[in-house]
Write an enzyme that holds these catalytic residues in place. Structure first.
Site, mmCIF file in Angstrom:
data_model
loop_
_atom_site.group_PDB
_atom_site.id
_atom_site.type_symbol
_atom_site.label_atom_id
_atom_site.label_comp_id
_atom_site.label_asym_id
_atom_site.label_seq_id
_atom_site.Cartn_x
_atom_site.Cartn_y
_atom_site.Cartn_z
ATOM 1 N N GLU A 70 4.456 -0.608 1.787
ATOM 2 C CA GLU A 70 4.643 -0.833 0.353
ATOM 3 C C GLU A 70 4.505 -2.300 -0.056
ATOM 4 O O GLU A 70 4.408 -2.611 -1.225
ATOM 5 C CB GLU A 70 6.012 -0.331 -0.141
ATOM 6 C CG GLU A 70 6.284 1.135 0.055
ATOM 7 C CD GLU A 70 7.649 1.558 -0.475
ATOM 8 O OE1 GLU A 70 8.365 0.705 -1.071
ATOM 9 O OE2 GLU A 70 8.015 2.725 -0.287
ATOM 10 N N GLU B 150 0.830 -1.210 0.000
ATOM 11 C CA GLU B 150 0.000 0.000 0.000
ATOM 12 C C GLU B 150 0.862 1.257 0.000
ATOM 13 O O GLU B 150 2.033 1.231 0.341
ATOM 14 C CB GLU B 150 -0.940 0.026 1.210
ATOM 15 C CG GLU B 150 -0.344 -0.439 2.523
ATOM 16 C CD GLU B 150 0.791 0.389 3.038
ATOM 17 O OE1 GLU B 150 0.711 1.639 2.930
ATOM 18 O OE2 GLU B 150 1.769 -0.190 3.556
#
Length: 356
Positions: free
Chosen positions: A318, A175
């Site tokens: 991430e 994300e």
């Protein structure tokens, strides 16, 4: 809960316990003491149960990085400005972020999805699935409507379906969204009824004063929106983010397609918690990669019922921790495929491993 989502959830099946037992029996015949490879053996058995195949093979691997902005950033809860979200999305697409480096190392692909960035973005490698231009400020009202949350979940489910058709069989959650630790902390506080002080961490590295402010903003958002702790979709809509909703869909989609889904850090685990409340059977398809430094992550994992395989003191997000776990998962399957059995190697077994 919208009917279409209910239909999809009802299609999620329990893992295949016969395949789990077959994998367990095979592992016990390998040239090692029973259970001596610890979590590698547990992963191998879980993958067998997920796929229904005693010794499954991994196809293509993808980390799905959902990106969105958060209106709550207006409250000054992050050390970074919201513009960083869109800048990092382009960094992902150009291959320059940490998750890109680690994905290349793991021979995996980064699938970057604009599900709610507060800017028009274009890039040949970007998956444009924008539900809206960022959430609203949850400290002033609901972050999004229930319909928007549902739409974002559907984006995740449909993306997994699309990638599975292309030969991807192992997925990870990632994300990007400035402000998303605030949304995740709020979700954790409501769904687990934890005190806010135990769910809120420093996110991008805020100081003590801003940390107290962040806690106060979350408390205000919860008091204002009155989310129903027994309705995860309501909590997600009122306090969550579009990328969290999208990852919820990715997790549900993986379960629907009987694919393992590797959960990354704090924000990904907030999505996993929502998914576990919406569809409890989805938990069996989740693999926890690591325990983040972010305060509250351990509580999140315990609430879901997951045990992380790595403790690396990471807090980047991430999908970095999840991608690091890919080679370990593949190693578990190599043990199943390549290790000799006692019979084939001519090695004597202990008394409790023999039939006589």
């Amino acid at each position: 809960m919208p009917t279409s989502l209910e239909t999809m959830i009802s299609a999620i099946q329990p893992i295949n316990l016969d395949a789990v037992q077959a994998a367990s029996d095979h592992l016990d015949q390998l040239t090692k003491p029973p259970g001596s490879l610890g979590k590698l053996e547990e992963i191998a058995k879980q993958l067998a149960g997920i796929t229904g195949i005693t010794v499954p093979k991994i196809g293509k691997k993808a980390v799905i990085v959902m990106a969105a902005d958060h209106g709550v950033c207006e409250e000054g809860i992050s050390a970074f400005p919201s513009e960083v979200t869109q800048q990092m999305v382009l960094n992902f697409c150009s291959g320059g972020a940490a998750v890109n480096v680690l994905a290349r190392h793991a021979n995996a692909d980064v699938v970057c999805v604009d599900i709610g960035v507060n800017a028009p973005l274009e890039h040949p490698l970007l998956y444009s699935r924008k539900v809206r231009f960022g959430t609203a400020n949850m400290a002033k009202g609901p972050a999004m409507t229930e319909q928007e949350a549902h739409q974002a979940i559907q984006v995740g489910i449909q993306l997994v379906e699309e990638l599975a058709a292309q030969g991807y069989t192992l997925f990870a959650t990632g994300e990007m969204g400035i402000g998303n630790t605030t949304a995740s902390s709020a979700i954790l506080a409501v769904l687990t009824e934890e005190e806010i002080k135990h769910t809120v961490g420093r996110g991008t590295g805020i100081d003590d004063e801003r940390l107290q402010h962040k806690q106060a903003v979350i408390a205000r958002a919860i008091e204002l929106n009155q989310p129903d702790k027994d309705n995860a979709l309501d909590v997600l809509a009122k306090l969550g983010g579009l990328e969290i909703a999208g990852l919820t869909g990715v997790i549900l989609g993986a379960a629907l397609h009987r694919c393992p889904i590797v959960i990354d850090g704090f924000i990904s685990s907030a999505a996993a918690l929502v998914a576990s409340r919406i569809a409890p059977l989805s938990v069996s398809y989740m693999i926890a990669s690591h325990q983040s430094q972010e305060k509250g992550h351990e509580r999140l994992l315990k609430a879901i019922g997951l045990s992380p395989m790595l403790h690396m003191d990471m807090r980047l997000g991430e999908g970095t921790g999840a991608v690091l776990a890919f080679p370990i998962i593949e190693a578990a399957l190599k043990i199943m495929m390549e290790m000799a059995t006692f019979a084939s190697a001519g090695v004597s077994q202990t008394d409790n491993q023999t039939d006589s």
